[in-house]
Design a protein around this motif. Structure first.
Motif: not given
Lengths: 117, 346
Positions: B85-113
Motif C-alpha cells: 500500500k505505502i509504495v503504491f501510493l508513493l509511486a505517483p508522487v515520485m513521478v509527479f514531483v521530479p517532473s515539476l521541480i525541474a522547472w525550478a531552474v528554467m530561465p524565462f529570459g529578461p523581465n520585459p519591465f
C-alpha cells in the motif's frame, strides 16, 4: 548554497500539491471495497500465478551497462567544462580513456550483450 | 501582535514569501499548460486523422481537460488488495514531483519591465540538475510496477526502466557536446552563448538525436512500449485509478513539456529571438521560449500520429547500437573542433 534553497522549497510545494491531489478523492468519495474489485487485474480472469516471477536477465544486463556508461558521462562533465583550460595532454588523456571504453563496448557488442530477439 | 508583524517583515520572511510567490507563478502555468497539452494532443491527433477531436465540452472542446480532472477526482481511489500500500501510493508522487521541480531552474529570459533575468534558482549546474531530475521519475515507475503486484504493471515498469536508462546515456553525451560548445553548464549562459548562432545549426545531428531521445525518455510514441495498449493494456499504471492515476498522467505530460523546454534551451536559443533585429526584439523573451516549446511539443504529437510503434529489440538496437556510438563520435568531433577553434561561450 543560497541559490539551491528555492529548489528545496519548490520540492516541498510540489510534494504538497501531490499530497493534496491524493487526498481529495479519498475525502470526497466513499470507499466500497468488494473482493472482485480489489483483486489483481488480469483481463477478467482469476490470477493465474504470482506476478513475482523471474524476468529476462537482459534487463539486468542493460542496467549494468547503464551504470558503466553513465559513470563515463559523469566523468566527462568536468573534462568538458575544463577543456579550454587544459593542454592537449588533458584532451588526449580523455581520448585514451574513451578508447579503452570503446574496446569494452566492442567486446560486449561482439559477445551479444546488446542482442534482443 | 506587534511581534507577529515584526516577524513577518524580517528579510527572511519576505524572501520566503516572494520565493513562494515565484514558485506558484511557475508551477500553476506549468500545470495549466499540461492540462491544455492533453487537449492539444487530442485535437492535433484528431485533425491528423481527419476527425474533429474533443468538440462538445466548451467551445472547441476547451473545457475538456477540466471535465477530465473533475471526473478523475470523483472516482473511487481504491488500492488493490495485493498491492504494497505505502509504495503504491508513493509511486505517483515520485513521478509527479521530479517532473515539476525541474522547472525550478528554467530561465524565462529578461523581465520585459526591469530587464533582470527571470530564473528562480540560477545554479551553475543547471544542465546536470535537469538531467538528474528528469531521470528520477524512473524510480516512481519502477515503484508502481513492483508494488502493484500484478503482471502487466510489472512488465511495463521493467520495460520502461530499461528504455529510459538506455536513452539517457546518449542524451548525456549529446548534452555534453552542447556544454562543450557553450563552455558552461549554467542554462542562462548556454542560451547567451547562442546569440551568434543557435546550436541547432552547428550541431544539427545532435539536435535530431536529442529529439528522438526525448521521445524515448518520455515513453512517447513511437517508443511507447511500456504502455503498449495492445499487449500490456497500459503498462505500469494498470492498477491505478482516480487521482493517483491522474498524478502519473500529470507527471508524464509535464515531463514532455520539460524535455521540450530543455531542447529549446540547448538547441533553439531558449528565450532568444530568432534574429536580433527590431520587430523580433519587441516580443518579450518568455513568449519566444513558449513558442519554441510549442514547436517541439508539436513534433512530439506529430510523431505519434505518423509513426508505427517500434518493437522492443528495435528500440534497444537504436539506443545502444546506433545512438550511443553516434553520440560518442559526435562528442569527440565537437571536442576536437572546440579545442582547435574555441567555443561560443560568453
Amino acid at each position: 548554497m543560497q541559490e539551491y534553497f528555492p529548489i528545496l522549497l519548490f520540492a516541498a510545494v510540489g510534494t504538497f500539491i501531490a499530497m493534496v491531489m491524493l487526498a481529495i478523492p479519498m475525502l470526497v468519495n466513499p470507499l466500497r471495497k468488494t473482493g472482485t474489485k480489489l483483486s489483481t487485474y488480469e483481463c477478467g480472469f482469476e490470477e493465474f500465478d504470482s506476478p513475482r516471477k523471474p524476468f529476462d536477465v537482459r534487463f539486468y544486463l542493460v542496467a549494468i551497462l547503464f551504470i558503466v556508461f553513465d559513470l563515463e558521462v559523469a566523468f566527462l562533465f568536468p573534462w568538458a567544462m575544463a577543456l579550454q583550460d587544459i593542454p592537449w595532454y588533458g584532451f588526449f588523456s580523455m581520448m585514451l580513456f574513451l578508447i579503452i571504453l570503446t574496446v569494452g563496448f566492442v567486446y560486449e557488442w561482439k559477445k551479444g550483450a546488446l542482442e534482443w530477439e | 501582535m506587534p511581534n507577529l508583524i515584526a516577524l513577518l517583515t524580517t528579510p527572511e520572511a519576505i524572501y520566503l514569501a516572494t520565493t513562494l510567490l515565484y514558485i506558484f507563478l511557475i508551477a500553476l502555468p506549468v500545470l495549466g499548460a499540461m492540462a491544455y497539452l492533453t487537449w492539444a494532443e487530442r485535437k492535433v491527433l484528431g485533425w491528423m486523422h481527419l476527425r474533429h477531436g474533443p468538440m462538445h465540452v466548451g467551445w472547441f472542446g476547451l473545457l475538456q481537460p477540466i471535465a477530465d480532472a473533475v471526473k478523475l477526482m470523483f472516482k473511487e481511489p481504491f488500492v488493490p488488495g495485493n498491492a504494497s500500500k505505502i509504495v503504491f501510493l508513493l509511486a505517483p508522487v515520485m513521478v509527479f514531483v521530479p517532473s515539476l521541480i525541474a522547472w525550478a531552474v528554467m530561465p524565462f529570459g529578461p523581465n520585459p519591465f526591469t530587464g533582470e533575468h527571470m530564473i528562480l534558482a540560477d545554479i551553475n549546474l543547471g544542465v546536470l540538475y535537469l538531467l538528474a531530475v528528469s531521470s528520477l521519475s524512473v524510480y516512481g515507475i519502477l515503484m508502481a510496477g513492483w508494488s502493484s503486484n500484478s503482471k502487466y504493471p510489472f512488465l511495463g515498469a521493467v520495460r520502461s526502466g530499461a528504455q529510459m536508462v538506455s536513452y539517457e546515456v546518449s542524451m548525456g553525451l549529446i548534452i555534453l557536446s552542447v556544454i562543450l560548445l557553450a563552455g558552461s553548464m549554467n542554462l542562462n549562459k548556454i542560451i547567451l552563448a547562442q546569440q551568434t548562432v543557435w546550436f541547432i545549426i552547428p550541431a544539427f545531428p545532435a539536435f535530431v538525436m536529442f529529439v528522438i531521445s526525448i521521445l524515448a525518455e518520455c515513453n512517447r510514441a513511437p517508443f511507447d512500449l511500456p504502455e503498449a495498449e495492445a499487449e500490456l493494456v497500459a503498462g505500469y499504471n494498470v492498477e491505478y485509478g482516480s487521482m493517483p492515476f491522474a498524478l502519473f498522467f500529470l507527471g508524464e505530460y509535464i515531463a514532455m513539456i520539460t524535455m521540450s523546454a530543455f531542447t529549446a534551451i540547448l538547441f533553439l536559443g531558449g528565450w532568444l529571438p530568432p534574429l536580433d533585429i527590431m520587430p523580433f526584439t519587441l516580443i518579450p523573451g518568455f513568449i519566444w521560449f513558449i513558442l519554441k516549446i510549442g514547436v517541439i511539443l508539436f513534433i512530439m504529437l506529430w510523431a505519434r500520429a505518423t509513426l508505427p510503434r517500434f518493437r522492443y529489440d528495435q528500440l534497444m538496437r537504436l539506443g545502444w547500437k546506433i545512438f550511443l556510438p553516434a553520440s560518442l563520435i559526435w562528442l569527440i568531433l565537437t571536442a576536437t573542433a572546440v579545442k582547435l577553434l574555441g567555443n561560443f561561450g560568453v
